[in-house]
Design a protein around this motif. Structure first.
Motif, PDB file in Angstrom:
ATOM      1  N   THR A 181       0.845  -1.193   0.000  1.00 41.88           N
ATOM      2  CA  THR A 181       0.000   0.000   0.000  1.00 41.88           C
ATOM      3  C   THR A 181       0.883   1.247   0.000  1.00 41.88           C
ATOM      4  OG1 THR A 181      -1.704  -1.159   1.255  1.00 41.88           O
ATOM      5  CG2 THR A 181      -1.821   1.251   1.227  1.00 41.88           C
ATOM      6  N   TYR A 182       0.486   2.223  -0.788  1.00 43.18           N
ATOM      7  CA  TYR A 182       1.263   3.460  -0.888  1.00 43.18           C
ATOM      8  C   TYR A 182       1.255   4.184   0.461  1.00 43.18           C
ATOM      9  CZ  TYR A 182       2.747   8.004  -2.758  1.00 43.18           C
ATOM     10  OH  TYR A 182       3.419   9.189  -3.008  1.00 43.18           O
ATOM     11  N   PRO A 183       2.416   4.398   1.096  1.00 41.41           N
ATOM     12  CA  PRO A 183       2.448   4.970   2.446  1.00 41.41           C
ATOM     13  C   PRO A 183       1.926   6.397   2.543  1.00 41.41           C
ATOM     14  CG  PRO A 183       4.666   4.777   1.549  1.00 41.41           C
ATOM     15  CD  PRO A 183       3.773   4.024   0.634  1.00 41.41           C
ATOM     16  N   VAL A 184       2.074   7.193   1.481  1.00 37.33           N
ATOM     17  CA  VAL A 184       1.572   8.566   1.542  1.00 37.33           C
ATOM     18  C   VAL A 184       0.048   8.583   1.595  1.00 37.33           C
ATOM     19  CG1 VAL A 184       1.568  10.837   0.419  1.00 37.33           C
ATOM     20  CG2 VAL A 184       3.638   9.448   0.395  1.00 37.33           C
ATOM     21  N   LEU A 185      -0.593   7.576   0.991  1.00 31.91           N
ATOM     22  CA  LEU A 185      -2.046   7.444   1.104  1.00 31.91           C
ATOM     23  C   LEU A 185      -2.429   7.233   2.570  1.00 31.91           C
ATOM     24  CD1 LEU A 185      -4.939   7.047   0.011  1.00 31.91           C
ATOM     25  CD2 LEU A 185      -4.351   4.649  -0.393  1.00 31.91           C
ATOM     26  N   LEU A 186      -1.655   6.418   3.266  1.00 34.79           N
ATOM     27  CA  LEU A 186      -1.926   6.164   4.685  1.00 34.79           C
ATOM     28  C   LEU A 186      -1.698   7.424   5.518  1.00 34.79           C
ATOM     29  CD1 LEU A 186      -0.269   2.634   5.050  1.00 34.79           C
ATOM     30  CD2 LEU A 186      -2.659   3.198   4.558  1.00 34.79           C
ATOM     31  N   GLN A 187      -0.695   8.222   5.144  1.00 41.32           N
ATOM     32  CA  GLN A 187      -0.451   9.493   5.841  1.00 41.32           C
ATOM     33  C   GLN A 187      -1.630  10.437   5.644  1.00 41.32           C
ATOM     34  OE1 GLN A 187       3.305  11.018   4.395  1.00 41.32           O
ATOM     35  NE2 GLN A 187       4.376   9.117   4.876  1.00 41.32           N
ATOM     36  N   LEU A 188      -2.127  10.487   4.408  1.00 37.29           N
ATOM     37  CA  LEU A 188      -3.283  11.332   4.116  1.00 37.29           C
ATOM     38  C   LEU A 188      -4.494  10.876   4.922  1.00 37.29           C
ATOM     39  CD1 LEU A 188      -4.677  13.562   2.413  1.00 37.29           C
ATOM     40  CD2 LEU A 188      -5.120  11.798   0.684  1.00 37.29           C
ATOM     41  N   GLU A 189      -4.715   9.570   4.979  1.00 35.19           N
ATOM     42  CA  GLU A 189      -5.862   9.035   5.719  1.00 35.19           C
ATOM     43  C   GLU A 189      -5.743   9.283   7.217  1.00 35.19           C
ATOM     44  OE1 GLU A 189      -7.508   5.496   2.817  1.00 35.19           O
ATOM     45  OE2 GLU A 189      -6.026   4.979   4.355  1.00 35.19           O
ATOM     46  N   SER A 190      -4.529   9.317   7.741  1.00 35.38           N
ATOM     47  CA  SER A 190      -4.357   9.592   9.166  1.00 35.38           C
ATOM     48  C   SER A 190      -4.794  11.015   9.492  1.00 35.38           C
ATOM     49  CB  SER A 190      -2.902   9.372   9.591  1.00 35.38           C
ATOM     50  OG  SER A 190      -2.064  10.413   9.133  1.00 35.38           O
ATOM     51  N   ILE A 191      -4.651  11.923   8.525  1.00 34.72           N
ATOM     52  CA  ILE A 191      -5.098  13.301   8.711  1.00 34.72           C
ATOM     53  C   ILE A 191      -6.602  13.415   8.532  1.00 34.72           C
ATOM     54  CG2 ILE A 191      -5.035  15.604   7.642  1.00 34.72           C
ATOM     55  CD1 ILE A 191      -2.034  15.124   7.129  1.00 34.72           C
ATOM     56  N   LEU A 207      -9.015  10.879   8.430  1.00 34.72           N
ATOM     57  CA  LEU A 207      -9.887   9.960   9.165  1.00 34.72           C
ATOM     58  C   LEU A 207      -9.576   9.847  10.649  1.00 34.72           C
ATOM     59  CD1 LEU A 207      -9.999   7.075   6.519  1.00 34.72           C
ATOM     60  CD2 LEU A 207     -11.513   9.067   6.726  1.00 34.72           C
ATOM     61  N   LYS A 208      -8.341  10.156  11.022  1.00 36.63           N
ATOM     62  CA  LYS A 208      -7.940  10.019  12.424  1.00 36.63           C
ATOM     63  C   LYS A 208      -7.632  11.356  13.077  1.00 36.63           C
ATOM     64  CE  LYS A 208      -6.004   5.435  11.479  1.00 36.63           C
ATOM     65  NZ  LYS A 208      -4.780   4.582  11.520  1.00 36.63           N
ATOM     66  N   ASP A 209      -7.766  12.430  12.280  1.00 37.24           N
ATOM     67  CA  ASP A 209      -7.542  13.793  12.768  1.00 37.24           C
ATOM     68  C   ASP A 209      -6.144  13.983  13.343  1.00 37.24           C
ATOM     69  OD1 ASP A 209      -8.511  16.393  12.956  1.00 37.24           O
ATOM     70  OD2 ASP A 209      -9.101  16.147  15.047  1.00 37.24           O
ATOM     71  N   LYS A 210      -5.188  13.285  12.759  1.00 37.00           N
ATOM     72  CA  LYS A 210      -3.799  13.459  13.182  1.00 37.00           C
ATOM     73  C   LYS A 210      -3.162  14.586  12.368  1.00 37.00           C
ATOM     74  CE  LYS A 210      -2.894   8.781  14.830  1.00 37.00           C
ATOM     75  NZ  LYS A 210      -2.011   7.582  14.722  1.00 37.00           N
ATOM     76  N   GLY A 211      -2.154  15.218  12.949  1.00 38.40           N
ATOM     77  CA  GLY A 211      -1.450  16.278  12.253  1.00 38.40           C
ATOM     78  C   GLY A 211      -0.055  15.844  11.872  1.00 38.40           C
ATOM     79  N   ILE A 212       0.774  16.823  11.538  1.00 38.20           N
ATOM     80  CA  ILE A 212       2.172  16.562  11.227  1.00 38.20           C
ATOM     81  C   ILE A 212       2.982  16.923  12.465  1.00 38.20           C
ATOM     82  CG2 ILE A 212       4.129  17.325   9.830  1.00 38.20           C
ATOM     83  CD1 ILE A 212       2.093  17.702   7.534  1.00 38.20           C
ATOM     84  N   PRO A 213       3.699  15.978  13.051  1.00 39.70           N
ATOM     85  CA  PRO A 213       4.413  16.233  14.305  1.00 39.70           C
ATOM     86  C   PRO A 213       5.496  17.293  14.153  1.00 39.70           C
ATOM     87  CG  PRO A 213       5.100  14.136  13.350  1.00 39.70           C
ATOM     88  CD  PRO A 213       3.920  14.604  12.552  1.00 39.70           C
ATOM     89  N   SER A 214       5.804  17.949  15.241  1.00 37.25           N
ATOM     90  CA  SER A 214       6.834  18.992  15.248  1.00 37.25           C
ATOM     91  C   SER A 214       8.206  18.345  15.408  1.00 37.25           C
ATOM     92  CB  SER A 214       6.561  19.985  16.384  1.00 37.25           C
ATOM     93  OG  SER A 214       5.316  20.618  16.197  1.00 37.25           O
ATOM     94  N   VAL A 215       8.799  18.019  14.274  1.00 37.20           N
ATOM     95  CA  VAL A 215      10.081  17.303  14.286  1.00 37.20           C
ATOM     96  C   VAL A 215      11.180  18.091  13.585  1.00 37.20           C
ATOM     97  CG1 VAL A 215       9.108  14.994  14.506  1.00 37.20           C
ATOM     98  CG2 VAL A 215       9.297  16.016  12.236  1.00 37.20           C
ATOM     99  N   GLY A 216      10.959  19.395  13.381  1.00 39.12           N
ATOM    100  CA  GLY A 216      11.934  20.229  12.684  1.00 39.12           C
ATOM    101  C   GLY A 216      11.402  20.657  11.333  1.00 39.12           C
ATOM    102  N   ILE A 217      11.629  21.916  10.965  1.00 39.44           N
ATOM    103  CA  ILE A 217      10.985  22.457   9.772  1.00 39.44           C
ATOM    104  C   ILE A 217      11.402  21.763   8.475  1.00 39.44           C
ATOM    105  CG2 ILE A 217      10.666  24.715  10.843  1.00 39.44           C
ATOM    106  CD1 ILE A 217      12.840  25.723   8.836  1.00 39.44           C
TER     107      ILE A 217
END
Length: 222
Positions: free
Chosen positions: A76-86, A88-98
């Motif tokens: 499965t394409y991982p970026v699709l899963l990243q999009l779905e986490s935003i 469907l799961k209301d997750k954001g992008i963690p603060s790990v450095g700009i």
């Protein structure tokens, strides 16, 4: 800057790729600016996909090309899963450095697969090649990864930096001491040069918005 193996053009004749390098040594990042930028962009993404339909998305440009590519390897394409986490799961992008956040934000916006690396940890010339199967490297999680036959991967004189199916390595990972960043866009068959250029421009814009002193250097689509 990069050598492309003849096998790449033989197996993936229409695939295009992109590189951008950025010097962060004089950059002073604004956390508030990046957080505001992430909120604005994520809100736009949520509005765009308000009525989420996975089947419709995976059949749309440009993600359909990655889905097709990954399907060949039963993945499965991982970026699709990243999009779905935003979405469907209301997750954001963690603060790990700009430098990493800018890349992640552009990935979920444009859905193009991108790797980020510490340029100072790269030794010698870069090579883009096709795996024969069995090549090993230490992944960003610290675990050994073995490449699958037919996988696209990027390497230097010291070893593998990333692959389409297995992601980035540990050795050249971006850390809070990284001063020079290399972004590499894997554009599988069907992804256009213009899409890659716009994607790199988005990363550039995000970096400069959060840290105006970032020095964007190489930008190349090939």
């Amino acid at each position: 800057m990069i050598k492309i193996s003849p096998a790449v053009k033989e197996i993936y004749p229409d695939a295009m790729f992109g590189i951008m390098t950025a010097n962060m040594s004089n950059a002073s990042a604004s956390r508030s600016q990046m957080d505001t930028l992430k909120k604005v962009e994520i809100d736009r993404i949520k509005t765009k996909y308000k009525e989420y339909d996975r089947k419709a998305i995976i059949n749309s440009e440009p993600i359909c090309h990655y889905v097709t590519h990954y399907k060949k390897f039963k993945k499965t394409y991982p970026v699709l899963l990243q999009l779905e986490s935003i979405l469907l799961k209301d997750k954001g992008i963690p603060s790990v450095g700009i430098s990493v956040e800018a890349m992640f934000l552009a990935e979920v916006k444009n859905l193009l697969l991108t790797g980020g690396h510490d340029l100072n940890q790269i030794g010698g010339y870069l090579t883009l090649d096709i795996a024969v199967g069995g090549e090993n490297y230490l992944s960003i999680s610290g675990k050994q990864q073995q490449l699958t036959k037919g996988d696209l991967y990027l390497s230097d004189d010291r070893g593998i930096l990333s692959s389409v199916l297995n992601g980035p390595d540990y050795r050249t990972r971006i850390t809070d001491t990284t001063q020079n960043v290399l972004y590499f866009v894997y554009g599988v068959d069907g992804i256009t040069g213009e899409q890659i250029r716009k994607h790199l421009e988005n990363i550039r814009y995000y970096l400069l918005t959060a840290s105006p002193n970032v020095n964007i250097q190489t930008v190349e689509v090939f």
